[in-house]
Design an enzyme around this catalytic site. Structure first.
Site, mmCIF file in Angstrom:
data_model
loop_
_atom_site.group_PDB
_atom_site.id
_atom_site.type_symbol
_atom_site.label_atom_id
_atom_site.label_comp_id
_atom_site.label_asym_id
_atom_site.label_seq_id
_atom_site.Cartn_x
_atom_site.Cartn_y
_atom_site.Cartn_z
ATOM 1 C CG ASP A 28 26.084 -53.621 25.185
ATOM 2 O OD1 ASP A 28 25.274 -52.847 25.616
ATOM 3 O OD2 ASP A 28 26.157 -54.933 25.643
ATOM 4 C CB SER A 29 27.253 -52.597 29.370
ATOM 5 O OG SER A 29 26.253 -53.557 29.155
ATOM 6 C CB CYS B 79 24.607 -49.886 24.704
ATOM 7 S SG CYS B 79 23.954 -49.793 26.620
ATOM 8 C CD GLU C 245 27.108 -59.530 30.034
ATOM 9 O OE1 GLU C 245 28.351 -60.005 30.250
ATOM 10 O OE2 GLU C 245 26.901 -58.603 29.225
ATOM 11 C CB CYS D 21 18.058 -54.429 26.976
ATOM 12 S SG CYS D 21 19.219 -54.939 27.870
ATOM 13 C CG HIS E 145 22.651 -57.936 27.560
ATOM 14 N ND1 HIS E 145 23.033 -56.585 27.335
ATOM 15 C CD2 HIS E 145 23.614 -58.722 27.978
ATOM 16 C CE1 HIS E 145 24.426 -56.754 27.703
ATOM 17 N NE2 HIS E 145 24.581 -57.702 28.243
HETATM 18 N N1 DGL Z 1 22.736 -54.063 26.515
HETATM 19 C C1 DGL Z 1 22.645 -52.784 27.187
HETATM 20 C C2 DGL Z 1 21.331 -52.335 26.785
HETATM 21 O O1 DGL Z 1 20.811 -52.285 25.599
HETATM 22 C C3 DGL Z 1 22.718 -52.661 28.747
HETATM 23 C C4 DGL Z 1 22.690 -53.903 29.523
HETATM 24 C C5 DGL Z 1 23.455 -53.428 30.878
HETATM 25 O O2 DGL Z 1 24.642 -53.460 30.947
HETATM 26 O O3 DGL Z 1 22.723 -53.443 31.710
HETATM 27 O O4 DGL Z 1 20.588 -51.502 27.739
#
Ligand code: DGL
Length: 279
Positions: free
Chosen positions: A10-11, A73, A151, A183, A185
């Site tokens: 992931d990022s 991600c 984050e 997402c 996150h």
């Molecule tokens: N967790 C990521 C996603 O599912 C990306 C979050 C990000 O880096 O903006 O899109």
């Protein structure tokens, strides 16, 4: 059968939600996790840039002999899924299709919301994925500021709850009965999200749905780990601070995370990257 780890990426810390679900379902499997924190967040970036960063990370994971790639991600999945499936010989699992499949089966009134980063929502990847279910009405909403709260380890502040109200109220007013957390996150924000949308809206989360897909793919391809002994869990971050990533990973996953290594991606030149051999 393969004792190699599953590579998950992931990022940042969002993909840990997927890693956690994979650990729950497949406790004997080893995991190599990479957070591309050097380039996080992906959400505000152009898709072509996200694609380049994501391919660098995936190339590095393949070079470390993972047996399967999990693009944990949505933004990266939206940017490069097809490329990834063609480029690598190991199975590739992503997060968009599994969540869409579940949403299609759980909605009762066929009104489905999807939330994600700006890049994911503007890519229309979810619209494409839902195209096979034309009887559904899809309501999309980008939630650009959610990722920064995660984050920062914030899941409860007043500012975050107000932001959730702002992003989600219009979807509730559209009468959705199902909301896809598009997402990785966002599962960390399930409390705030369900507080705002209420019990009448079913949340579909990419973490559990993707782990189901990882399980299916592993069993179907016969890649289960059979070695005796404990699996290994390794966490890598590409940014400048392993401590910061470790702090967040421990906050969300628990103290057993142990350590995080800093790595550099893009050290493998793309032209010599491992490619699927054409049959
Ligand atoms: N967790 C990521 C996603 O599912 C990306 C979050 C990000 O880096 O903006 O899109």
């Amino acid at each position: 059968m393969s004792d190699a780890p599953i590579g998950i990426f992931d990022s940042g810390v969002g993909g840990l939600t997927v890693a956690r679900s994979v650990r729950d379902q497949l406790p004997r499997e080893s995991i190599l996790y990479v957070g591309d924190t050097a380039h996080s967040p992906y959400g505000p970036r152009p898709l072509a840039e996200v694609r380049r960063f994501a391919l660098e990370v995936l190339d590095d994971l393949v070079a470390q002999d993972v047996k399967m790639l999990v693009i944990a991600c949505n933004t990266a999945s939206a940017a490069m899924l097809r490329d990834a499936r063609e480029r690598y010989s190991v199975p590739v699992v992503e997060v968009i299709q599994p969540a869409v499949r579940t949403a299609v089966t759980v909605t009762r009134n066929n009104r489905v919301g999807v939330i994600g980063t700006t890049a994911t929502i503007t890519s229309r990847a979810y619209n494409d994925a839902f195209a096979a279910a034309p009887h559904l009405e899809l309501f999309s909403q980008a939630c650009p500021e959610f990722v920064e709260h995660v984050e920062a380890g914030d899941t409860t502040s007043r500012e975050l709850v107000a932001l959730a109200e702002h992003y989600l109220r219009p979807l509730v007013e559209q009468g959705i009965d199902t909301l896809v957390l598009g997402c990785t996150h966002y599962p960390f924000l399930k409390g705030a999200i369900s507080y705002v949308v209420g019990d009448g809206v079913r949340l579909v989360s990419s973490d559990t749905e993707t782990a189901n897909d990882v399980y299916r793919t592993l069993v179907r391809t016969g890649l289960e780990r059979t070695a005796p002994g404990r699996p290994s869990y390794r966490y890598e971050a590409t940014g400048t601070s392993a401590e910061e990533f470790l702090r967040l990973a421990e906050l969300f996953l628990g103290p057993e995370v142990g350590s995080v290594e800093l790595v550099e991606t893009g050290t493998i030149p793309l032209p010599s990257a491992p490619r699927r051999s054409t049959p």
